[in-house]
Design a protein around this motif. Structure first.
Motif, mmCIF file in Angstrom:
data_model
loop_
_atom_site.group_PDB
_atom_site.id
_atom_site.type_symbol
_atom_site.label_atom_id
_atom_site.label_comp_id
_atom_site.label_asym_id
_atom_site.label_seq_id
_atom_site.Cartn_x
_atom_site.Cartn_y
_atom_site.Cartn_z
ATOM 1 N N SER A 1 38.448 46.403 37.999
ATOM 2 C CA SER A 1 39.034 47.139 39.118
ATOM 3 C C SER A 1 39.180 46.271 40.360
ATOM 4 O O SER A 1 39.937 46.615 41.281
ATOM 5 C CB SER A 1 38.177 48.371 39.450
ATOM 6 N N LYS B 1 43.129 42.245 41.786
ATOM 7 C CA LYS B 1 44.356 42.709 42.437
ATOM 8 C C LYS B 1 45.253 41.494 42.692
ATOM 9 O O LYS B 1 44.954 40.668 43.544
ATOM 10 C CB LYS B 1 44.018 43.449 43.728
ATOM 11 N N HIS C 1 44.733 51.815 33.193
ATOM 12 C CA HIS C 1 45.152 52.299 34.518
ATOM 13 C C HIS C 1 44.837 51.268 35.595
ATOM 14 O O HIS C 1 45.665 51.027 36.493
ATOM 15 C CB HIS C 1 44.460 53.622 34.828
ATOM 16 N N ASN C 2 43.657 50.655 35.534
ATOM 17 C CA ASN C 2 43.269 49.651 36.534
ATOM 18 C C ASN C 2 44.206 48.443 36.513
ATOM 19 O O ASN C 2 44.626 47.947 37.566
ATOM 20 C CB ASN C 2 41.826 49.202 36.299
ATOM 21 N N LYS D 1 47.668 49.546 37.874
ATOM 22 C CA LYS D 1 47.630 49.874 39.298
ATOM 23 C C LYS D 1 47.503 48.638 40.181
ATOM 24 O O LYS D 1 48.132 48.547 41.242
ATOM 25 C CB LYS D 1 46.461 50.825 39.565
ATOM 26 N N ASN D 2 46.695 47.671 39.749
ATOM 27 C CA ASN D 2 46.286 46.579 40.631
ATOM 28 C C ASN D 2 47.032 45.264 40.443
ATOM 29 O O ASN D 2 46.920 44.369 41.282
ATOM 30 C CB ASN D 2 44.787 46.320 40.472
#
Length: 335
Positions: A128, A131, A201-202, A205-206
């Motif tokens: 998570s 990024k 998802h992580n 998303k990132n």
């Protein structure tokens, strides 16, 4: 304790298997493709070079390994990237996702011994935290280490596993998510992995744009049988083997199960990420260019070195061994 909590504690708890440094290979409990030959990482390194050459990723992208253990895979990739396109070593960035500090220290030490100060290794504690604008992500045998539920159907009722008095027993399932999952994939008996959706998802998303290549033991469809097993000193014990003592092996041996790739692929699809390739490890490594790398080796070393490395590579490609039993899934998110 519900089995998924027991599994998580076995591998990642205070005294869990991965909470303390373990050898992989001859001196450990099991072999992996990474411990079998440098050409496994080397071939993925060639995939990096080709993916950049095709224009999908830029030369300043970040190479991220998840679940690196000692760091051998990423280091092997870097060696071969340097051989194939030395200029990229000056533009690429390299990172590892690793939750345990003692493993991060082993990785830093290994990278310094391999590359000195030429490679700056970035560490993330959790996926998570990653990024990025662009990434090539690689993982080997991580999804079979996500916690899982054990499920079993009795009298047309789904039950899930719990651990009581050092034994696994089954109780009627009152978990709606688990019931829905088993109906969707027609699972009556076996394992249901937990966390694939959050992981996908992580990433989606990132990271704005990425290619993710992952290898694992499993099949596209559920087996409808138990595959959960324990590896201890290169011996394999089914989880329900009457001759094993779970308490004695807990945290001291590896525990794993077959990956259900349809579940994994759907998790990425639902996160907006395409699965562009799903195939056996044998086919993937050949398509990624392992034969071309062997030809380069043959031109630059004597015959004995070449034959020695060829024998190692046979382990990766043998259809009755790793070649067909391990699968590769490749995912892409467009920027």
């Amino acid at each position: 304790m519900r089995f998924n909590e027991y599994f998580e504690s076995w591998l990642y708890g205070k005294d869990g298997y991965y909470s303390n440094y373990k050898q992989i290979g001859k001196g450990g409990d099991f072999y992996t493709a990474v411990s079998s030959s440098k050409f496994f990482g080397g071939t993925i390194g060639k995939r990096v070079v080709d993916t950049i050459k095709s224009g999908f990723l830029k030369e300043d992208t970040t190479i991220v390994e998840i679940g690196a253990h000692h760091g051998y895979l990423l280091a092997d990739m870097i060696e071969f990237i340097f051989t194939l396109n030395p200029k990229l070593i000056g533009t690429l960035k390299f990172a590892i996702v690793e939750r345990f500090e003692h493993l991060r220290e082993k990785q830093r030490e290994y990278f310094y011994n391999c590359f000195g100060d030429d490679i700056k290794l970035i560490h993330y504690n959790d996926i998570s935290e990653v990024k990025l604008d662009s990434a090539f992500i690689v993982a080997n045998e991580i999804f079979d280490a996500f916690s899982c539920d054990l499920v079993y159907t009795k009298d047309n009722k789904l039950q899930y596993g719990v651990v009581e008095d050092k034994k696994i027993v089954f109780n009627d399932c009152d978990d709606e998510n688990l019931l829905t999952h088993c109906v969707k994939y027609k699972i009556q008996k076996g394992e249901v992995a937990i966390g694939y959706e959050e992981f996908a998802h992580n990433l989606a998303k990132n990271i704005k744009k990425f290619e993710f290549v992952t290898f694992d033991y499993g099949e596209k469809y559920p087996r409808n049988d138990f595959s959960c097993r324990i590896y201890s000193k290169h011996k394999v014990y089914p989880i329900f083997d009457d001759d094993i003592d779970l308490q004695e092996l807990f945290g001291k041996s590896d525990i794993t199960y077959d990956v259900h790739f349809d579940h994994l692929i759907d998790s990425f699809k639902n996160a907006g990420v395409k699965n562009i390739i799903y195939e056996t490890q044998l086919k993937a490594l050949v398509n990624f260019g392992i034969i071309e790398l062997l030809e380069i080796l043959h031109k630059n070393v004597d015959e004995s070195v070449y034959l020695k490395e060829t024998n190692k590579i046979k382990t990766l490609l043998n259809p009755t061994g790793m070649g067909d039993r391990f699968k590769m899934a490749c995912f892409r998110k467009e920027g």
